[in-house]
Design a protein around this motif. Structure first.
Motif, PDB file in Angstrom:
ATOM      1  N   ALA A 142       0.870  -1.122  -0.069  1.00  0.00           N
ATOM      2  CA  ALA A 142       0.105   0.014   0.068  1.00  0.00           C
ATOM      3  C   ALA A 142       0.969   1.218   0.133  1.00  0.00           C
ATOM      4  CB  ALA A 142      -1.075   0.009   1.173  1.00  0.00           C
ATOM      5  N   VAL A 143       2.056   1.126   0.788  1.00  0.00           N
ATOM      6  CA  VAL A 143       2.855   2.362   0.714  1.00  0.00           C
ATOM      7  C   VAL A 143       3.623   2.588  -0.676  1.00  0.00           C
ATOM      8  CG1 VAL A 143       4.876   3.280   1.926  1.00  0.00           C
ATOM      9  CG2 VAL A 143       3.195   2.127   3.206  1.00  0.00           C
ATOM     10  N   ASN A 144       4.120   1.531  -1.061  1.00  0.00           N
ATOM     11  CA  ASN A 144       4.788   1.397  -2.359  1.00  0.00           C
ATOM     12  C   ASN A 144       3.903   2.075  -3.609  1.00  0.00           C
ATOM     13  OD1 ASN A 144       7.238   0.524  -1.865  1.00  0.00           O
ATOM     14  ND2 ASN A 144       6.603  -1.656  -2.153  1.00  0.00           N
ATOM     15  N   GLU A 145       2.685   2.037  -3.515  1.00  0.00           N
ATOM     16  CA  GLU A 145       1.713   2.461  -4.542  1.00  0.00           C
ATOM     17  C   GLU A 145       1.651   3.961  -4.216  1.00  0.00           C
ATOM     18  OE1 GLU A 145      -2.962   1.394  -5.064  1.00  0.00           O
ATOM     19  OE2 GLU A 145      -1.570  -0.492  -4.960  1.00  0.00           O
ATOM     20  N   ILE A 146       1.511   4.379  -3.098  1.00  0.00           N
ATOM     21  CA  ILE A 146       1.452   5.894  -2.848  1.00  0.00           C
ATOM     22  C   ILE A 146       2.879   6.345  -3.197  1.00  0.00           C
ATOM     23  CG2 ILE A 146       1.443   7.618  -1.245  1.00  0.00           C
ATOM     24  CD1 ILE A 146      -0.311   5.318   0.438  1.00  0.00           C
ATOM     25  N   ALA A 147       4.094   5.953  -3.104  1.00  0.00           N
ATOM     26  CA  ALA A 147       5.103   6.190  -3.283  1.00  0.00           C
ATOM     27  C   ALA A 147       5.396   6.487  -4.739  1.00  0.00           C
ATOM     28  CB  ALA A 147       6.321   5.552  -2.823  1.00  0.00           C
ATOM     29  N   LYS A 148       5.000   5.349  -5.608  1.00  0.00           N
ATOM     30  CA  LYS A 148       5.155   5.331  -7.123  1.00  0.00           C
ATOM     31  C   LYS A 148       4.331   6.303  -7.680  1.00  0.00           C
ATOM     32  CE  LYS A 148       4.916   1.778 -10.499  1.00  0.00           C
ATOM     33  NZ  LYS A 148       4.165   0.645 -10.834  1.00  0.00           N
ATOM     34  N   LYS A 149       3.307   6.700  -7.108  1.00  0.00           N
ATOM     35  CA  LYS A 149       2.209   7.794  -7.819  1.00  0.00           C
ATOM     36  C   LYS A 149       3.027   9.021  -7.443  1.00  0.00           C
ATOM     37  CE  LYS A 149      -2.027   9.652  -6.351  1.00  0.00           C
ATOM     38  NZ  LYS A 149      -3.242   9.167  -5.426  1.00  0.00           N
ATOM     39  N   HIS A 150       3.561   9.155  -6.474  1.00  0.00           N
ATOM     40  CA  HIS A 150       4.322  10.618  -5.945  1.00  0.00           C
ATOM     41  C   HIS A 150       5.701  10.591  -6.303  1.00  0.00           C
ATOM     42  CE1 HIS A 150       0.627  12.335  -3.964  1.00  0.00           C
ATOM     43  NE2 HIS A 150       0.341  11.205  -3.653  1.00  0.00           N
ATOM     44  N   LYS A 151       6.314   9.443  -6.804  1.00  0.00           N
ATOM     45  CA  LYS A 151       7.723   9.439  -7.274  1.00  0.00           C
ATOM     46  C   LYS A 151       8.677   9.576  -6.263  1.00  0.00           C
ATOM     47  CE  LYS A 151       7.284  10.609 -12.443  1.00  0.00           C
ATOM     48  NZ  LYS A 151       5.759  10.553 -12.469  1.00  0.00           N
ATOM     49  N   ILE A 152       8.424   9.022  -4.867  1.00  0.00           N
ATOM     50  CA  ILE A 152       9.289   9.141  -3.835  1.00  0.00           C
ATOM     51  C   ILE A 152       9.813   7.682  -3.387  1.00  0.00           C
ATOM     52  CG2 ILE A 152       8.197  11.400  -3.019  1.00  0.00           C
ATOM     53  CD1 ILE A 152       6.575   9.900  -1.311  1.00  0.00           C
TER      54      ILE A 152
END
Ligand code: PLP
Length: 363
Positions: A142-152
């Motif tokens: 779930a965290v990876n998905e958010i990070a991918k979206k925000h490129k972090i």
């Protein structure tokens, strides 16, 4: 019967011949820094974690700090951290010059609540640190998905979770890089300080390797202003021997955890919640109750040692006075801190000791 919280001598006695031989091997080699033992340990720990690279460093705090620096994160940047963690997670961000931005935990798993992360992201956010607290893997997908979206970036603080699995994958492989600690009391512990990073990113591994050795790739030639943060040969040699035992020791922790579940299911204690995708390694067995302080006192009178992990959340520490948080700033975390109690758990705890804990707690 007296039950200690954590017994660090017993693992030594269990592996005495191997550890003593490792000591003599290193002492007689005449090489104490950056030699073969570190190389062998890095390669064995990388393969244990099912990751491509491992770099040994001096401790867990440095592992996280150097990862953050190696990603180029610093002054003016923000890094999302759990509000509910050991302070080292926050310090790693501060030491790189960036600002830790706390996010509340899920109240059942005590790990960062991915649903609360997005509202904490700004244009300054460069990374999210997930902590696998108490040896329980966090919900990293779930965290990876958010990070991918925000490129972090996603950085794992795996200091309490050597060997744990998330959806079948080892912690240490779940984000962009992971920091481990080999502090003596961790599931894989040295006879002193030690740490490592794991990653599948060759560039990141190379940067940490340079950063931890004065910023130098070739001796006396310094490309950047680095640090002195190396894992030493003695600790690496001890860790190689102990790594062979890690799975067995973790499964003994698991057996004790299931004894505690059997004894306290349906009691007034809130027991650790394990999601179906998690295979934890029980660094700590943490129960919760509003009467925590009285319970701890009674247990202590009965000879059972317990510890509170942790009594004061990072945002209420004097060290973070500058961030301006007050009591009530992170309520979920504060309530957890007020109610948690860690029972003795460890590979060398005997069945008689476990029974003594159960008896004392029932009373
Ligand atoms: C132990 C620990 C660290 C720091 O490791 P050291 O080797 O003591 O510097 C970082 N994060 C967590 C969650 C820890 O438990």
């Amino acid at each position: 019967m007296k039950v200690p919280f954590c017994d660090l001598k017993s693992p030594y006695l269990e592996l005495k011949d191997e550890l003593d031989a490792a000591y003599h091997r290193v002492m007689e080699s005449g090489r104490y820094i950056l030699g073969k033992e570190v190389e062998v340990f890095e390669s064995e720990f990388a393969s244990y974690c099912e990751t491509n690279y491992c770099v040994g460093v001096a401790n867990g705090l440095d592992a996280l700090h150097l990862i953050i620096r190696a990603f180029g994160i610093g002054q003016g940047d923000e890094v999302i951290v759990p509000s509910n963690t050991f302070i080292a997670t926050w310090l790693a961000v501060s030491h790189a010059g960036a600002t830790p931005i706390p996010v509340e935990p899920d109240e059942h798993t005590y790990n960062i609540d991915s649903k609360r992360i997005e509202s904490a992201i700004t244009h300054r956010t460069k990374a999210i640190i997930v902590v696998h607290l108490y040896g329980q893997p966090a919900d990293v997908d779930a965290v990876n998905e958010i990070a991918k979206k925000h490129k972090i970036k996603v950085i794992e603080d795996a200091a309490q979770a050597h060997g744990a699995r998330y959806k079948g994958r080892r912690v240490g492989t779940l984000g962009d890089a992971a920091g481990f600690s080999f502090y003596p009391g961790k599931n894989l512990g040295a006879a002193g300080d030690g740490g490592a990073i794991t990653t599948n990113d060759p560039e990141l591994a190379d940067k940490v390797r340079v950063l931890c050795n004065y910023g130098s790739r070739n001796k006396y030639c310094n490309d950047i202003k680095g640090f002195n943060s190396r894992l030493d040969e003695l600790q690496a040699a001890f860790l190689c021997e102990k790594l062979k035992k890690l799975d067995e020791w973790n499964s003994r922790r698991k057996a004790i955890a299931s004894e505690y579940y059997k004894a306290f299911l349906g009691s007034e204690l809130t027991l650790p919640y394990v999601p179906e995708w998690a295979d934890p390694v029980w660094h700590l067995f943490v129960v919760r109750n509003p009467q925590r302080d009285q319970i701890q006192k009674k247990l202590s009178e009965a000879g059972v040692a317990t510890i509170i992990h942790y009594p004061i959340p990072p945002h209420l520490q004097e060290a973070y006075f500058d961030l301006g948080y007050i009591v009530g700033s992170f309520k979920v975390s504060e309530q957890i801190h007020n109610e948690v109690l860690s029972l003795p758990i460890g590979p060398q705890l005997t069945s008689a000791e476990v029974a003594a804990v159960v008896r004392a707690l029932r009373q």
